[in-house]
Scaffold this motif. Structure first.
Motif, PDB file in Angstrom:
ATOM      1  N   SER A  89       0.834  -1.205   0.000  1.00 32.91           N
ATOM      2  CA  SER A  89       0.000   0.000   0.000  1.00 32.91           C
ATOM      3  C   SER A  89       0.867   1.253   0.000  1.00 32.91           C
ATOM      4  O   SER A  89       1.988   1.252   0.505  1.00 32.91           O
ATOM      5  CB  SER A  89      -0.899   0.023   1.242  1.00 32.91           C
ATOM      6  OG  SER A  89      -1.780  -1.079   1.265  1.00 32.91           O
ATOM      7  N   VAL A 122      -8.881   0.358 -10.973  1.00 27.11           N
ATOM      8  CA  VAL A 122      -8.485   0.612  -9.580  1.00 27.11           C
ATOM      9  C   VAL A 122      -9.645   0.472  -8.606  1.00 27.11           C
ATOM     10  O   VAL A 122      -9.442   0.564  -7.388  1.00 27.11           O
ATOM     11  CB  VAL A 122      -7.841   2.011  -9.420  1.00 27.11           C
ATOM     12  CG1 VAL A 122      -6.724   2.198 -10.427  1.00 27.11           C
ATOM     13  CG2 VAL A 122      -8.874   3.122  -9.550  1.00 27.11           C
ATOM     14  N   ARG A 152      -9.657  -1.056  -4.918  1.00 24.27           N
ATOM     15  CA  ARG A 152      -8.293  -1.042  -4.380  1.00 24.27           C
ATOM     16  C   ARG A 152      -7.841   0.358  -3.983  1.00 24.27           C
ATOM     17  O   ARG A 152      -7.094   0.516  -3.021  1.00 24.27           O
ATOM     18  CB  ARG A 152      -7.314  -1.613  -5.416  1.00 24.27           C
ATOM     19  CG  ARG A 152      -7.623  -3.027  -5.854  1.00 24.27           C
ATOM     20  CD  ARG A 152      -6.533  -3.592  -6.749  1.00 24.27           C
ATOM     21  NE  ARG A 152      -6.389  -2.823  -7.986  1.00 24.27           N
ATOM     22  CZ  ARG A 152      -5.266  -2.211  -8.360  1.00 24.27           C
ATOM     23  NH1 ARG A 152      -4.201  -2.264  -7.588  1.00 24.27           N
ATOM     24  NH2 ARG A 152      -5.211  -1.550  -9.509  1.00 24.27           N
ATOM     25  N   MET A 183      -3.876   3.744  -1.848  1.00 28.82           N
ATOM     26  CA  MET A 183      -3.737   2.676  -2.828  1.00 28.82           C
ATOM     27  C   MET A 183      -3.373   1.391  -2.098  1.00 28.82           C
ATOM     28  O   MET A 183      -2.316   1.310  -1.464  1.00 28.82           O
ATOM     29  CB  MET A 183      -2.649   3.041  -3.849  1.00 28.82           C
ATOM     30  CG  MET A 183      -2.898   4.377  -4.531  1.00 28.82           C
ATOM     31  SD  MET A 183      -1.679   4.731  -5.828  1.00 28.82           S
ATOM     32  CE  MET A 183      -0.202   4.907  -4.836  1.00 28.82           C
ATOM     33  N   ASN A 184      -4.258   0.415  -2.179  1.00 31.50           N
ATOM     34  CA  ASN A 184      -4.044  -0.875  -1.528  1.00 31.50           C
ATOM     35  C   ASN A 184      -3.925  -1.974  -2.567  1.00 31.50           C
ATOM     36  O   ASN A 184      -4.348  -1.809  -3.719  1.00 31.50           O
ATOM     37  CB  ASN A 184      -5.202  -1.184  -0.583  1.00 31.50           C
ATOM     38  CG  ASN A 184      -5.323  -0.193   0.549  1.00 31.50           C
ATOM     39  OD1 ASN A 184      -4.338   0.364   1.023  1.00 31.50           O
ATOM     40  ND2 ASN A 184      -6.549   0.047   0.988  1.00 31.50           N
ATOM     41  N   ASN A 185      -3.376  -3.105  -2.152  1.00 31.04           N
ATOM     42  CA  ASN A 185      -3.227  -4.270  -3.026  1.00 31.04           C
ATOM     43  C   ASN A 185      -2.622  -3.857  -4.370  1.00 31.04           C
ATOM     44  O   ASN A 185      -3.148  -4.199  -5.434  1.00 31.04           O
ATOM     45  CB  ASN A 185      -4.585  -4.939  -3.234  1.00 31.04           C
ATOM     46  CG  ASN A 185      -4.466  -6.310  -3.842  1.00 31.04           C
ATOM     47  OD1 ASN A 185      -3.403  -6.940  -3.769  1.00 31.04           O
ATOM     48  ND2 ASN A 185      -5.545  -6.778  -4.458  1.00 31.04           N
ATOM     49  N   LEU A 186      -1.522  -3.141  -4.308  1.00 29.56           N
ATOM     50  CA  LEU A 186      -0.899  -2.624  -5.521  1.00 29.56           C
ATOM     51  C   LEU A 186      -0.358  -3.738  -6.393  1.00 29.56           C
ATOM     52  O   LEU A 186       0.114  -4.780  -5.895  1.00 29.56           O
ATOM     53  CB  LEU A 186       0.216  -1.640  -5.159  1.00 29.56           C
ATOM     54  CG  LEU A 186      -0.294  -0.263  -4.727  1.00 29.56           C
ATOM     55  CD1 LEU A 186       0.758   0.481  -3.926  1.00 29.56           C
ATOM     56  CD2 LEU A 186      -0.708   0.543  -5.943  1.00 29.56           C
ATOM     57  N   GLU A 187      -0.435  -3.498  -7.689  1.00 31.52           N
ATOM     58  CA  GLU A 187       0.001  -4.452  -8.704  1.00 31.52           C
ATOM     59  C   GLU A 187       1.097  -3.820  -9.553  1.00 31.52           C
ATOM     60  O   GLU A 187       1.170  -2.592  -9.656  1.00 31.52           O
ATOM     61  CB  GLU A 187      -1.186  -4.834  -9.588  1.00 31.52           C
ATOM     62  CG  GLU A 187      -2.379  -5.378  -8.828  1.00 31.52           C
ATOM     63  CD  GLU A 187      -3.618  -5.484  -9.707  1.00 31.52           C
ATOM     64  OE1 GLU A 187      -3.595  -4.967 -10.852  1.00 31.52           O
ATOM     65  OE2 GLU A 187      -4.618  -6.085  -9.238  1.00 31.52           O
ATOM     66  N   ASP A 202       0.253  -0.989 -11.770  1.00 33.91           N
ATOM     67  CA  ASP A 202      -0.011   0.334 -11.210  1.00 33.91           C
ATOM     68  C   ASP A 202       1.227   1.231 -11.274  1.00 33.91           C
ATOM     69  O   ASP A 202       1.142   2.421 -10.930  1.00 33.91           O
ATOM     70  CB  ASP A 202      -0.453   0.215  -9.754  1.00 33.91           C
ATOM     71  CG  ASP A 202      -1.771  -0.526  -9.604  1.00 33.91           C
ATOM     72  OD1 ASP A 202      -1.866  -1.384  -8.702  1.00 33.91           O
ATOM     73  OD2 ASP A 202      -2.707  -0.232 -10.371  1.00 33.91           O
TER      74      ASP A 202
END
Length: 121
Positions: free
Chosen positions: A17, A63, A66, A82-86, A89
C-alpha cells in the motif's frame, strides 16, 4: 499562482500500500474537483480517480475496490489511498484540480509535477 504538490510516492512490493497526498497552495478562493491521473512508460495519461467538492467520487475500472480518493477541504488537500498494488499500477501519478483564485471569477485547471509509484518485487 496556484501550486499542486504531490507526495507519498515510492517503491512498494506487489500487494503493498501507498498513500499519496496533493496539497494546493497559493492565492486560492476555492478548490473544486480534484483528481489523480497516472502515466505509465510508453502510455497515455489516464484517469485513476476524481472527487468533487461535495465528495462525489469516480474511479477507473482498473483501480475500483483497491484505491480510495478523499479530500480535506480545510487543508485544500486530496489523498489517494492505494491498496493491493500491482505491477501494472507502476506510473507517475499526477494531481489535478480545478481552482478559482482570488484574482479571477473563473476556475482554471492545474497539474502537479507528479510523483513516481513503482510496484515491484
Amino acid at each position: 499562482q496556484v501550486q499542486l504538490v504531490e507526495s507519498g510516492g515510492g517503491l512498494v512490493q506487489p500487494g503493498g500500500s501507498l498513500r499519496l497526498s496533493c496539497a494546493a497552495s497559493g492565492s486560492i478562493d476555492r478548490v473544486y474537483s480534484m483528481g489523480w491521473y497516472r502515466q505509465a512508460p510508453g502510455k497515455q495519461r489516464e484517469l485513476a480517480a476524481t472527487i468533487t467538492g461535495d465528495g462525489s467520487t469516480r474511479y477507473a475500472d482498473s483501480v475500483k475496490g483497491r484505491f480510495t480518493i478523499s479530500r480535506d477541504n480545510d487543508k485544500k488537500t486530496a489523498f489517494l489511498q492505494m491498496n493491493n498494488l500491482e505491477p501494472e499500477d507502476t506510473a507517475v501519478y499526477y494531481c489535478n484540480a480545478d481552482v478559482r483564485t482570488r484574482r479571477t471569477s473563473y476556475a482554471y485547471n492545474y497539474w502537479g509535477q507528479g510523483t513516481q509509484v513503482t510496484v515491484s518485487s
